[in-house]
Write a protein that holds these residues in place. Sequence first.
Motif, PDB file in Angstrom:
ATOM      1  N   MET A 108       0.846  -1.204   0.000  1.00  0.00           N
ATOM      2  CA  MET A 108       0.000   0.000   0.000  1.00  0.00           C
ATOM      3  C   MET A 108       0.876   1.247   0.000  1.00  0.00           C
ATOM      4  O   MET A 108       1.806   1.351   0.792  1.00  0.00           O
ATOM      5  CB  MET A 108      -0.880  -0.025   1.263  1.00  0.00           C
ATOM      6  N   HIS A 109       0.583   2.159  -0.896  1.00  0.00           N
ATOM      7  CA  HIS A 109       1.311   3.424  -0.953  1.00  0.00           C
ATOM      8  C   HIS A 109       0.332   4.576  -0.772  1.00  0.00           C
ATOM      9  O   HIS A 109      -0.766   4.546  -1.319  1.00  0.00           O
ATOM     10  CB  HIS A 109       2.040   3.562  -2.292  1.00  0.00           C
ATOM     11  N   HIS A 110       0.764   5.568  -0.020  1.00  0.00           N
ATOM     12  CA  HIS A 110      -0.083   6.713   0.281  1.00  0.00           C
ATOM     13  C   HIS A 110       0.508   7.964  -0.360  1.00  0.00           C
ATOM     14  O   HIS A 110       1.725   8.135  -0.391  1.00  0.00           O
ATOM     15  CB  HIS A 110      -0.183   6.896   1.804  1.00  0.00           C
ATOM     16  N   ALA A 111      -0.379   8.854  -0.846  1.00  0.00           N
ATOM     17  CA  ALA A 111       0.073  10.088  -1.488  1.00  0.00           C
ATOM     18  C   ALA A 111      -0.912  11.198  -1.174  1.00  0.00           C
ATOM     19  O   ALA A 111      -2.061  10.936  -0.790  1.00  0.00           O
ATOM     20  CB  ALA A 111       0.166   9.890  -2.995  1.00  0.00           C
ATOM     21  N   SER A 112      -0.472  12.432  -1.330  1.00  0.00           N
ATOM     22  CA  SER A 112      -1.383  13.556  -1.117  1.00  0.00           C
ATOM     23  C   SER A 112      -0.915  14.776  -1.881  1.00  0.00           C
ATOM     24  O   SER A 112       0.235  14.861  -2.317  1.00  0.00           O
ATOM     25  CB  SER A 112      -1.466  13.907   0.374  1.00  0.00           C
ATOM     26  N   CYS A 113      -1.835  15.744  -1.985  1.00  0.00           N
ATOM     27  CA  CYS A 113      -1.454  17.052  -2.507  1.00  0.00           C
ATOM     28  C   CYS A 113      -0.671  17.793  -1.420  1.00  0.00           C
ATOM     29  O   CYS A 113      -0.514  17.295  -0.301  1.00  0.00           O
ATOM     30  CB  CYS A 113      -2.694  17.837  -2.948  1.00  0.00           C
ATOM     31  N   LEU A 114      -0.215  18.981  -1.736  1.00  0.00           N
ATOM     32  CA  LEU A 114       0.635  19.723  -0.799  1.00  0.00           C
ATOM     33  C   LEU A 114      -0.065  20.025   0.519  1.00  0.00           C
ATOM     34  O   LEU A 114       0.532  19.922   1.597  1.00  0.00           O
ATOM     35  CB  LEU A 114       1.090  21.033  -1.480  1.00  0.00           C
ATOM     36  N   CYS A 115      -1.339  20.385   0.496  1.00  0.00           N
ATOM     37  CA  CYS A 115      -2.035  20.765   1.735  1.00  0.00           C
ATOM     38  C   CYS A 115      -2.771  19.590   2.366  1.00  0.00           C
ATOM     39  O   CYS A 115      -3.255  19.703   3.489  1.00  0.00           O
ATOM     40  CB  CYS A 115      -2.983  21.920   1.473  1.00  0.00           C
ATOM     41  N   GLY A 116      -2.894  18.476   1.672  1.00  0.00           N
ATOM     42  CA  GLY A 116      -3.505  17.286   2.248  1.00  0.00           C
ATOM     43  C   GLY A 116      -5.007  17.157   2.026  1.00  0.00           C
ATOM     44  O   GLY A 116      -5.617  16.204   2.508  1.00  0.00           O
ATOM     45  N   ALA A 117      -5.616  18.079   1.295  1.00  0.00           N
ATOM     46  CA  ALA A 117      -7.062  18.007   1.058  1.00  0.00           C
ATOM     47  C   ALA A 117      -7.427  16.850   0.123  1.00  0.00           C
ATOM     48  O   ALA A 117      -8.545  16.339   0.166  1.00  0.00           O
ATOM     49  CB  ALA A 117      -7.574  19.319   0.482  1.00  0.00           C
ATOM     50  N   VAL A 118      -6.495  16.478  -0.737  1.00  0.00           N
ATOM     51  CA  VAL A 118      -6.698  15.342  -1.639  1.00  0.00           C
ATOM     52  C   VAL A 118      -5.644  14.297  -1.306  1.00  0.00           C
ATOM     53  O   VAL A 118      -4.450  14.608  -1.235  1.00  0.00           O
ATOM     54  CB  VAL A 118      -6.550  15.746  -3.123  1.00  0.00           C
ATOM     55  N   THR A 119      -6.085  13.075  -1.051  1.00  0.00           N
ATOM     56  CA  THR A 119      -5.146  11.985  -0.819  1.00  0.00           C
ATOM     57  C   THR A 119      -5.506  10.832  -1.743  1.00  0.00           C
ATOM     58  O   THR A 119      -6.636  10.750  -2.234  1.00  0.00           O
ATOM     59  CB  THR A 119      -5.174  11.481   0.636  1.00  0.00           C
ATOM     60  N   PHE A 120      -4.544   9.965  -1.984  1.00  0.00           N
ATOM     61  CA  PHE A 120      -4.877   8.746  -2.715  1.00  0.00           C
ATOM     62  C   PHE A 120      -3.974   7.621  -2.264  1.00  0.00           C
ATOM     63  O   PHE A 120      -2.877   7.844  -1.746  1.00  0.00           O
ATOM     64  CB  PHE A 120      -4.852   8.929  -4.235  1.00  0.00           C
ATOM     65  N   GLU A 121      -4.494   6.421  -2.419  1.00  0.00           N
ATOM     66  CA  GLU A 121      -3.777   5.229  -2.015  1.00  0.00           C
ATOM     67  C   GLU A 121      -3.736   4.241  -3.167  1.00  0.00           C
ATOM     68  O   GLU A 121      -4.668   4.150  -3.963  1.00  0.00           O
ATOM     69  CB  GLU A 121      -4.459   4.570  -0.816  1.00  0.00           C
ATOM     70  N   VAL A 122      -2.634   3.522  -3.225  1.00  0.00           N
ATOM     71  CA  VAL A 122      -2.454   2.487  -4.241  1.00  0.00           C
ATOM     72  C   VAL A 122      -2.222   1.170  -3.524  1.00  0.00           C
ATOM     73  O   VAL A 122      -1.382   1.098  -2.621  1.00  0.00           O
ATOM     74  CB  VAL A 122      -1.232   2.807  -5.133  1.00  0.00           C
ATOM     75  N   THR A 123      -2.965   0.151  -3.899  1.00  0.00           N
ATOM     76  CA  THR A 123      -2.717  -1.172  -3.323  1.00  0.00           C
ATOM     77  C   THR A 123      -1.607  -1.861  -4.113  1.00  0.00           C
ATOM     78  O   THR A 123      -1.531  -1.738  -5.338  1.00  0.00           O
ATOM     79  CB  THR A 123      -3.984  -2.043  -3.362  1.00  0.00           C
ATOM     80  N   GLY A 124      -0.737  -2.549  -3.398  1.00  0.00           N
ATOM     81  CA  GLY A 124       0.348  -3.281  -4.049  1.00  0.00           C
ATOM     82  C   GLY A 124       1.513  -2.387  -4.407  1.00  0.00           C
ATOM     83  O   GLY A 124       1.560  -1.207  -4.048  1.00  0.00           O
ATOM     84  N   ASP A 125       2.480  -2.978  -5.093  1.00  0.00           N
ATOM     85  CA  ASP A 125       3.695  -2.253  -5.457  1.00  0.00           C
ATOM     86  C   ASP A 125       3.441  -1.275  -6.591  1.00  0.00           C
ATOM     87  O   ASP A 125       2.539  -1.472  -7.408  1.00  0.00           O
ATOM     88  CB  ASP A 125       4.776  -3.245  -5.914  1.00  0.00           C
TER      89      ASP A 125
END
Length: 130
Positions: A1-18
């Motif tokens: 699982m990988h986690h990501a976000s925009c600079l301020c954190g209002a938008v986040t997204f996650e990716v399952t797996g590598d």
Amino acid sequence: MHHASCLCGAVTFEVTGDLPCGDGCHCVNCRKSTGHFLASVDLPRNRVTITGEDNVTWYHSSKKVRRGFFKKCGATLFFDPLFQDWIGLSLGAFDGPTNTTLNLYTYTAQKGDYYELEDHIEQHLEPPVG
Ligand SMILES: [Zn+2]
């Protein structure tokens, strides 16, 4: 699982797996929308969960592609080809180790003149066919 976000954190997204290997697109549209070139990974949509998608502004940079960003903090997040089942995610948005690397450059004919390309990364003047 990988986690990501925009600079301020209002938008986040996650990716399952590598994460797969990434690519760097040097086309004029990517350069202007990112301020440099677009480093991204392409993933099947069903492996990506976006939270706060209401905050994403979609800009149609061509008839086939829309680009998603958050207008408040300016983060470039998504490259979304409308008629494909994958979505491109900005590598710079990821938190922590991505455990991936760039292995492809596209549209190198349009790259800026102020930087050099790394020789060990496969280069295409246009996107590779197929
Ligand atoms: Zn591009």
